[in-house]
Enzyme design. Structure first.
Site, mmCIF file in Angstrom:
data_model
loop_
_atom_site.group_PDB
_atom_site.id
_atom_site.type_symbol
_atom_site.label_atom_id
_atom_site.label_comp_id
_atom_site.label_asym_id
_atom_site.label_seq_id
_atom_site.Cartn_x
_atom_site.Cartn_y
_atom_site.Cartn_z
ATOM 1 N N HIS A 60 28.758 -18.192 41.194
ATOM 2 C CA HIS A 60 28.789 -18.265 39.719
ATOM 3 C C HIS A 60 29.876 -19.226 39.231
ATOM 4 O O HIS A 60 30.994 -18.829 38.942
ATOM 5 C CB HIS A 60 29.036 -16.851 39.167
ATOM 6 C CG HIS A 60 28.718 -16.706 37.712
ATOM 7 N ND1 HIS A 60 28.115 -15.575 37.194
ATOM 8 C CD2 HIS A 60 28.899 -17.536 36.654
ATOM 9 C CE1 HIS A 60 27.964 -15.726 35.887
ATOM 10 N NE2 HIS A 60 28.443 -16.902 35.535
ATOM 11 N N ASN A 94 23.801 -23.548 31.948
ATOM 12 C CA ASN A 94 24.036 -23.591 30.492
ATOM 13 C C ASN A 94 24.825 -24.840 30.101
ATOM 14 O O ASN A 94 25.927 -24.788 29.591
ATOM 15 C CB ASN A 94 24.743 -22.320 29.995
ATOM 16 C CG ASN A 94 26.051 -22.050 30.688
ATOM 17 O OD1 ASN A 94 26.290 -22.510 31.798
ATOM 18 N ND2 ASN A 94 26.930 -21.316 30.041
ATOM 19 N N ASP A 305 32.857 -16.698 38.223
ATOM 20 C CA ASP A 305 32.512 -17.023 36.831
ATOM 21 C C ASP A 305 33.500 -18.061 36.286
ATOM 22 O O ASP A 305 33.974 -17.958 35.155
ATOM 23 C CB ASP A 305 32.461 -15.779 35.941
ATOM 24 C CG ASP A 305 31.798 -16.071 34.595
ATOM 25 O OD1 ASP A 305 31.299 -17.193 34.386
ATOM 26 O OD2 ASP A 305 31.800 -15.166 33.727
#
Ligand SMILES: [Zn+2]
Length: 429
Positions: A60, A94, A305
Site C-alpha cells: 500500500h 488514486n 499506506d
C-alpha cells in the site's frame, strides 16, 4: 555477477529458516543459503550482526504519479522505499488521471522499470475514475500486469457495484482491496470519534463507520467467493469481523499500518496536522485489538499506506490539512522499536508480516530466500539507534507523526534483483 552476504542471521519465515550463515546471489537470483560458502569471485558484503531477510514488500504505497508529482513521483517514492528496506512496493491508483485502464497500468509499470529504484507493481482502480459508478477495465488491467484492484481513498458506496467488481475480479483471480469507511458516517469527520475528539471539539470518524464497511465487504466476499483484502484496518470491531470470517473460510486478508499499531488519537492533541490520516488514529483499546489481530494472523500484513503530501499542503490548520503522511522510511524502525524491542513480536513474525505474507496475499514472486527466488533481500540492524529527521528523507512527503522520535532498528542494505540499491542509508539507484 555474484554477491555473497557473509555471516548474517538469515531469517526466512516462508521456509522456517533462522540461522547464522551466508547467502550467495548469482544472476539476480538466490543461489545458495546457509553455512559457510566459499566466496570464489563473488563480491562480499559483510553481514555479521545484521539480519538477512527476504526483501520487504509494501502492499500500500501512494507514488502519486501520474499527475501529483509535487507530492511524490516514481523516482522519489521508490528511493524512499529502498532507503526503508523495501524491495517491492504496490502503488495505489488514486492519481490524476486515475489508473483505471490497461494503458495507464502498462505506462506506470514501464516508467517504474526505467526510473524506479525498487520493483513496482501497479494496483488498478476498481471503478472508472474511482467514482464508484461503473466498473473499470478490470480484465484488461490484470492482463497488463495490475496486481490488485482498488478504489483506495474512497469506500465503494454501492454494494451492487462492489459485488459486481468482486465477481469480475474473481474471474481472473484478482484481489479487490477495500478502503472500508462508510462515508455517510465518517465523511465529514477529522479524527477518531471519542474522548479526545470531544475534548478538542473536532467532529469524529466513528469506529462503527469502519466496522459497517468491513462487515458489508466481508459478506459480499463470502457471497461471491471472490478474494478480498481489507486495507489499513484500524478498529477492534473490524478485527473481530475478519477473525470470524476467516474461521468460516471466507477468502479475506487484511493489512494494518505501523501508525495504527503504535499511535493513538492522543497524537492529535495539539492539533498536529501530521497526525491526520484516514482511517484515523484510534484509542488504546483499538490499538490493543490490532496488535492481537496481527499476532494471531487475523491481520496478515503490515503495510505502510505511505501517503506523501507537499510540505506546504500539509502545513496548515488541522481541519484543512490533507490526510496521510510518508511511511516508507519509518516503517521498519517503528515496527522494530515498538513491536520487537518491547517483546510483543519475534523477528520471524515481523518479517513474515512485512515480506512473506504480502507476497502470499497478492501472489507476488519473492518474499522468501529460497534458492531460485529473485535476489530481493533486506539487511537490517535490529539494534541501530537513530532519530527520525524527515529533512533527510528521500520521499517528498516530509510530514510524519514520528518526527523527532528515537527508533531502534534500521535497514542497512537493500538488494533488488541482486543489485545493491541502498547501503548505509545511501540510495545508489
Ligand atoms: Zn485507504
Amino acid at each position: 555477477m555474484k554477491l555473497l552476504l557473509k555471516g548474517g542471521r538469515i531469517i526466512d519465515p516462508a521456509q522456517n529458516v533462522d540461522l547464522v550463515g551466508d547467502v550467495l546471489v548469482q544472476d539476480g537470483r538466490i543461489a545458495k543459503v546457509g553455512g559457510q560458502i566459499d566466496p570464489g569471485d563473488a563480491e562480499v558484503l559483510e553481514a555479521r550482526g545484521l539480519v538477512v531477510a527476504p526483501g520487504l514488500i509494501d502492499l500500500h504505497t501512494h507514488l502519486r504519479e501520474p499527475g501529483l508529482e509535487a507530492k511524490e513521483d516514481i523516482g522519489s517514492g521508490t528511493r524512499a522505499a529502498a532507503a526503508g528496506g523495501f524491495t517491492t512496493i504496490c502503488c495505489m491508483p488514486n492519481t490524476r488521471p486515475v489508473i483505471d485502464n490497461a494503458v495507464l497500468v502498462a505506462g506506470v509499470t514501464q516508467r517504474a522499470g526505467l526510473e524506479g529504484a525498487v520493483n513496482v507493481r501497479v494496483i488498478g482502480a476498481l471503478t472508472k475514475g474511482q467514482e464508484g459508478k461503473e466498473l473499470a477495465e478490470i480484465g484488461d488491467m490484470i492482463a497488463a500486469g495490475a496486481v490488485a484492484l482498488s478504489d483506495d481513498g474512497h469506500f465503494v458506496e454501492s454494494a451492487r457495484i462492489f459485488r459486481t467488481g468482486l465477481e469480475y475480479a474473481g474471474m481472473f483471480d484478482g484481489v479487490v482491496v477495500s478502503h472500508a469507511e462508510d462515508e455517510s458516517l465518517a465523511g465529514d469527520g477529522y479524527m477518531h470519534e471519542g474522548a479526545v475528539s470531544a475534548a478538542l471539539g473536532l467532529r469524529g470518524r466513528p469506529a462503527v463507520s469502519e466496522d459497517i464497511a468491513v462487515a458489508r465487504d466481508v459478506m459480499l466476499a463470502e457471497y461471491t467467493g471472490a478474494l478480498l483484502h481489507i486495507a489499513h484496518v484500524s478498529t477492534l470491531g473490524a478485527v473481530e469481523i475478519i477473525r470470524q470470517a476467516k474461521r468460516r473460510g471466507v477468502r479475506v486478508t487484511a493489512e494494518v499500518t505501523p501508525h495504527h499499531l503504535t499511535l493513538t488519537d492522543e497524537a492529535v492533541l495539539g492539533f498536529d496536522p501530521a497526525a491526520k490520516v484516514h482511517p484515523p488514529l484510534r484509542s488504546g483499546e483499538h490499538v490493543e485489538a490490532l496488535l492481537a489481530g496481527l499476532k494471531d494472523g487475523t491481520l496478515d500484513v503490515i503495510a505502510t499506506d505511505h501517503a506523501p503530501h507537499a510540505f506546504e499542503e500539509k502545513d496548515v490548520e488541522f481541519r484543512y490539512a490533507p490526510s496521510g503522511f510518508a511511511g516508507l522510511e519509518t516503517a521498519l524502525g517503528v515496527v522494530l522499536t515498538e513491536l520487537y524491542h518491547t517483546g510483543k513480536f519475534t523477528l520471524p513474525e515481523l518479517i513474515d508480516r512485512m515480506a512473506a505474507a504480502p507476497a502470499r496475499v497478492f501472489g507476488l514472486e519473492g518474499g522468501t530466500l529460497k534458492p531460485g527466488a529473485p535476489a530481493d533481500i533486506t539487511l537490517f540492524d535490529p539494534n541501530q539507534e537513530w532519530r527520525v529527521d524527515s529533512s533527510l528523507f528521500y520521499t517528498r512527503g516530509k510530514c510524519t507523526p514520528f518526527a523527532g522520535k528515537s527508533l531502534k532498528g534500521k535497514a542497512v542494505a537493500t538488494i533488488v534483483g541482486g543489485r545493491v540499491v541502498m547501503k548505509n542509508g545511501e540510495v545508489r539507484a
